[in-house]
Design a protein around this motif. Structure first.
Motif, PDB file in Angstrom:
ATOM      1  N   ARG A 365     181.238  97.695 105.438  1.00 13.07           N
ATOM      2  CA  ARG A 365     182.490  97.430 104.759  1.00 13.07           C
ATOM      3  C   ARG A 365     182.375  97.690 103.249  1.00 13.07           C
ATOM      4  N   SER A 366     181.258  97.181 102.727  1.00  8.78           N
ATOM      5  CA  SER A 366     181.078  97.405 101.269  1.00  8.78           C
ATOM      6  C   SER A 366     180.939  98.916 100.968  1.00  8.78           C
ATOM      7  N   LEU A 367     180.258  99.598 101.925  1.00  6.97           N
ATOM      8  CA  LEU A 367     180.099 101.039 101.749  1.00  6.97           C
ATOM      9  C   LEU A 367     181.437 101.748 101.867  1.00  6.97           C
ATOM     10  N   LEU A 368     182.278 101.307 102.850  1.00  3.57           N
ATOM     11  CA  LEU A 368     183.599 101.882 103.009  1.00  3.57           C
ATOM     12  C   LEU A 368     184.457 101.635 101.775  1.00  3.57           C
ATOM     13  N   GLU A 369     184.360 100.418 101.271  1.00  2.45           N
ATOM     14  CA  GLU A 369     185.123 100.100 100.055  1.00  2.45           C
ATOM     15  C   GLU A 369     184.669 100.992  98.910  1.00  2.45           C
ATOM     16  N   LEU A 370     183.327 101.167  98.871  1.00  2.00           N
ATOM     17  CA  LEU A 370     182.802 102.034  97.803  1.00  2.00           C
ATOM     18  C   LEU A 370     183.264 103.475  98.016  1.00  2.00           C
ATOM     19  N   LEU A 371     183.260 103.927  99.286  1.00  2.00           N
ATOM     20  CA  LEU A 371     183.715 105.276  99.584  1.00  2.00           C
ATOM     21  C   LEU A 371     185.193 105.422  99.277  1.00  2.00           C
ATOM     22  N   ASP A 372     185.949 104.387  99.626  1.00  2.00           N
ATOM     23  CA  ASP A 372     187.381 104.435  99.321  1.00  2.00           C
ATOM     24  C   ASP A 372     187.601 104.575  97.821  1.00  2.00           C
ATOM     25  N   GLY A 373     186.820 103.834  97.013  1.00  2.00           N
ATOM     26  CA  GLY A 373     186.946 103.943  95.550  1.00  2.00           C
ATOM     27  C   GLY A 373     186.562 105.333  95.077  1.00  2.00           C
ATOM     28  N   LYS A 374     185.468 105.853  95.662  1.00  2.00           N
ATOM     29  CA  LYS A 374     185.014 107.186  95.268  1.00  2.00           C
ATOM     30  C   LYS A 374     186.056 108.229  95.673  1.00  2.00           C
ATOM     31  N   ILE A 375     186.610 108.052  96.903  1.00  2.00           N
ATOM     32  CA  ILE A 375     187.614 109.002  97.369  1.00  2.00           C
ATOM     33  C   ILE A 375     188.845 108.927  96.478  1.00  2.00           C
ATOM     34  N   PHE A 376     189.214 107.701  96.147  1.00  2.00           N
ATOM     35  CA  PHE A 376     190.370 107.558  95.255  1.00  2.00           C
ATOM     36  C   PHE A 376     190.103 108.242  93.918  1.00  2.00           C
ATOM     37  N   GLU A 377     188.902 108.054  93.390  1.00  2.00           N
ATOM     38  CA  GLU A 377     188.530 108.688  92.107  1.00  2.00           C
ATOM     39  C   GLU A 377     188.514 110.209  92.279  1.00  2.00           C
ATOM     40  N   LEU A 378     187.963 110.676  93.401  1.00  2.00           N
ATOM     41  CA  LEU A 378     187.920 112.125  93.621  1.00  2.00           C
ATOM     42  C   LEU A 378     189.333 112.683  93.760  1.00  2.00           C
ATOM     43  N   THR A 379     190.200 111.876  94.405  1.00  5.79           N
ATOM     44  CA  THR A 379     191.583 112.324  94.547  1.00  5.79           C
ATOM     45  C   THR A 379     192.239 112.447  93.185  1.00  5.79           C
ATOM     46  N   GLU A 380     192.019 111.451  92.343  1.00 10.90           N
ATOM     47  CA  GLU A 380     192.569 111.503  90.994  1.00 10.90           C
ATOM     48  C   GLU A 380     191.952 112.673  90.224  1.00 10.90           C
ATOM     49  N   LEU A 381     190.642 112.834  90.461  1.00  2.00           N
ATOM     50  CA  LEU A 381     189.996 113.961  89.783  1.00  2.00           C
ATOM     51  C   LEU A 381     190.572 115.282  90.250  1.00  2.00           C
ATOM     52  N   ARG A 382     190.838 115.422  91.531  1.00  2.00           N
ATOM     53  CA  ARG A 382     191.415 116.651  92.065  1.00  2.00           C
ATOM     54  C   ARG A 382     192.794 116.884  91.497  1.00  2.00           C
ATOM     55  N   ASP A 383     193.539 115.755  91.488  1.00  2.00           N
ATOM     56  CA  ASP A 383     194.891 115.897  90.963  1.00  2.00           C
ATOM     57  C   ASP A 383     194.846 116.343  89.475  1.00  2.00           C
ATOM     58  N   SER A 384     193.964 115.748  88.724  1.00  2.00           N
ATOM     59  CA  SER A 384     193.875 116.137  87.316  1.00  2.00           C
ATOM     60  C   SER A 384     193.385 117.579  87.172  1.00  2.00           C
ATOM     61  N   LEU A 385     192.501 117.999  88.011  1.00  2.00           N
ATOM     62  CA  LEU A 385     192.017 119.380  87.962  1.00  2.00           C
ATOM     63  C   LEU A 385     193.137 120.336  88.322  1.00  2.00           C
ATOM     64  N   ALA A 386     193.908 119.874  89.376  1.00  2.00           N
ATOM     65  CA  ALA A 386     195.009 120.731  89.771  1.00  2.00           C
ATOM     66  C   ALA A 386     196.027 120.824  88.659  1.00  2.00           C
ATOM     67  N   ARG A 387     196.250 119.758  87.944  1.00  2.00           N
ATOM     68  CA  ARG A 387     197.199 119.810  86.856  1.00  2.00           C
ATOM     69  C   ARG A 387     196.652 120.660  85.738  1.00  2.00           C
ATOM     70  N   LEU A 388     195.398 120.563  85.562  1.00  2.00           N
ATOM     71  CA  LEU A 388     194.787 121.389  84.513  1.00  2.00           C
ATOM     72  C   LEU A 388     194.919 122.877  84.854  1.00  2.00           C
ATOM     73  N   ILE A 389     194.689 123.155  86.151  1.00  2.00           N
ATOM     74  CA  ILE A 389     194.784 124.538  86.544  1.00  2.00           C
ATOM     75  C   ILE A 389     196.221 125.001  86.392  1.00  2.00           C
ATOM     76  N   GLU A 390     197.107 124.205  86.811  1.00  5.47           N
ATOM     77  CA  GLU A 390     198.509 124.598  86.678  1.00  5.47           C
ATOM     78  C   GLU A 390     198.864 124.724  85.176  1.00  5.47           C
ATOM     79  N   GLY A 391     198.400 123.908  84.291  1.00  5.62           N
ATOM     80  CA  GLY A 391     198.721 124.011  82.876  1.00  5.62           C
ATOM     81  C   GLY A 391     198.064 125.201  82.207  1.00  5.62           C
ATOM     82  N   SER A 392     196.968 125.607  82.687  1.00  2.70           N
ATOM     83  CA  SER A 392     196.288 126.717  82.086  1.00  2.70           C
ATOM     84  C   SER A 392     196.894 128.027  82.515  1.00  2.70           C
ATOM     85  N   SER A 393     197.620 128.010  83.642  1.00  2.00           N
ATOM     86  CA  SER A 393     198.222 129.226  84.115  1.00  2.00           C
ATOM     87  C   SER A 393     199.505 129.489  83.364  1.00  2.00           C
TER      88      SER A 393
END
Length: 393
Positions: A365-393
């Motif tokens: 459970r603690s690992l899942l919670e940690l994975l969920d946090g990491k996934i959430f962070e990665l999702t935010e990171l992806r979203d920010s990268l995608a926004r960056l890519i879209e802004g650079s274009s």
């Protein structure tokens, strides 16, 4: 009594079949044929005799109830009461017309025997037995009285003809024409007749109308007197002969009495043997019945023993099966204990594994919670990268 015992010992050594046959008394000059004495009524009672010293107390002659029997002797025409205790005759009483059986209580009766100079007493098990015995006593007493009267009548009949013949012989020479007198005068001692002189006085007193002369009357009475003298001589000779016959008869009677006494003793001895044989036959019959009952009981016991043997064998088989089952039960209990120990260990292991699984779940459970946090962070990171890519274009 010693003679009876010796005779009984001699008879007891005979073959068993002879003991079942009646005892025949040999014939004598006084009897015709053989006599057989048989019991006509039997019962059981305790036997007592009066104390000869005190004449008041009863002395028991049997330790237990014995057989008391009425016997009838057809030769002597007498009834007797006989009882044996083993080989000992404790009652041997001849019933006479002057005997009396007295009932003194509901179960006790007595009678006096003048010949034995004693008083016998019988104790019965019930009043009915006592009444039956008393009834038979009265019956046989009356029979004894009738028998005695008949014997007396026979003796009178046998003696009367001899007296009549003797009287006839004595009176035969005399006729009414030769003697003028009564029977008593004719029976007196023969002497010179007293009646003939009386007719000499009768003609002068009564003046009989006879035409006889005095000389013819004298001749008639002389002839009458001579005849009477001859008859007197004959009577005297007959009287002397009768006296001699009486003496001879007395001697014969004394000899007969001695012979009768000797035969009476012999008959008493044989009666002891006959009574004992009859009682032994009844006792043997009772023993045979008892043996048959015991054989039946023994057969039943043997059958029961066989059944018990079968039950013992089946019980042994059951015992063997029980021992084997007990051993199996012990082995099962041991295995059960082993399995219980193993089950305890398994339960402990299961409990430990459950604890480990719970800890593993917690860590997952603690690992899942940690994975969920990491996934959430990665999702935010992806979203920010995608926004960056879209802004650079």
């Amino acid at each position: 009594m010693h003679v009876c015992r010796d005779v009984w010992e001699a008879v007891s050594n005979l073959p068993g079949t002879l003991l079942h046959q009646p005892i025949h008394i040999p014939s004598t000059s006084f009897s015709h044929g053989s006599a057989v004495e048989q019991p006509i009524f039997s019962t059981r009672a305790h036997v007592f005799q009066i104390d000869p010293t005190t004449k008041k107390n009863w002395v028991p002659t049997s330790k237990h109830a014995v057989t008391v029997s009425y016997f009838y002797d057809s030769t002597r025409n007498v009834y007797r009461i006989i009882s044996l205790d083993g080989s000992k005759a404790i009652i041997n009483s001849t019933i006479t017309p002057n005997m009396t059986f007295t009932k003194t209580s509901q179960k006790f009766g007595q009678w006096a025997d003048s010949r034995a100079n004693t008083v016998y007493g019988l104790g019965f098990s019930s009043e009915n037995h006592l009444l039956k015995f008393a009834e038979k006593f009265a019956e046989f007493k009356e029979a004894a009285r009738l028998a005695k009267e008949k014997s007396q009548e026979k003796m009178e009949l046998t003696s009367t003809p001899s007296q009549e013949s003797a009287t006839g012989d004595l009176q035969s020479p005399l006729t009414p024409e030769s003697i003028n007198g009564t029977d008593d005068e004719r029976g007196t001692t023969p002497e010179t007749p007293q009646h003939p002189p009386e007719p000499h006085a009768e003609p002068s007193q009564n003046q009989l109308p006879f035409s006889h002369s005095s000389s013819s009357i004298n001749k008639h009475w002389e002839a009458e007197l001579a005849a009477l003298k001859g008859n007197n001589a004959k009577l005297t000779a007959a009287l002397l002969e009768s006296t001699a016959n009486v003496k001879q008869w007395k001697q014969q009677l004394a000899a007969y009495q001695e012979e009768a006494e000797r035969l009476h003793k012999r008959v008493t001895e044989l009666e002891c043997v006959s009574g004992q044989t009859t009682v032994i036959k009844s006792q043997k019959t009772e023993l045979n019945h008892t043996i048959e009952e015991l054989e039946l009981a023994l057969k039943g016991k043997e059958e029961e023993l066989e059944r018990l043997k079968e039950e013992v064998e089946s019980a042994n088989e059951f015992q063997t099966q029980k021992e084997s089952l007990t051993q199996k039960l012990q082995e099962t209990e041991e295995r059960n204990q082993t399995l219980e120990a193993q089950l305890g260990e398994l339960e402990q292991r299961l409990e430990g594994s459950q604890l480990e699984r719970e800890a593993f779940r917690k860590s997952l459970r603690s690992l899942l919670e940690l994975l969920d946090g990491k996934i959430f962070e990665l999702t935010e990171l992806r979203d920010s990268l995608a926004r960056l890519i879209e802004g650079s274009s």
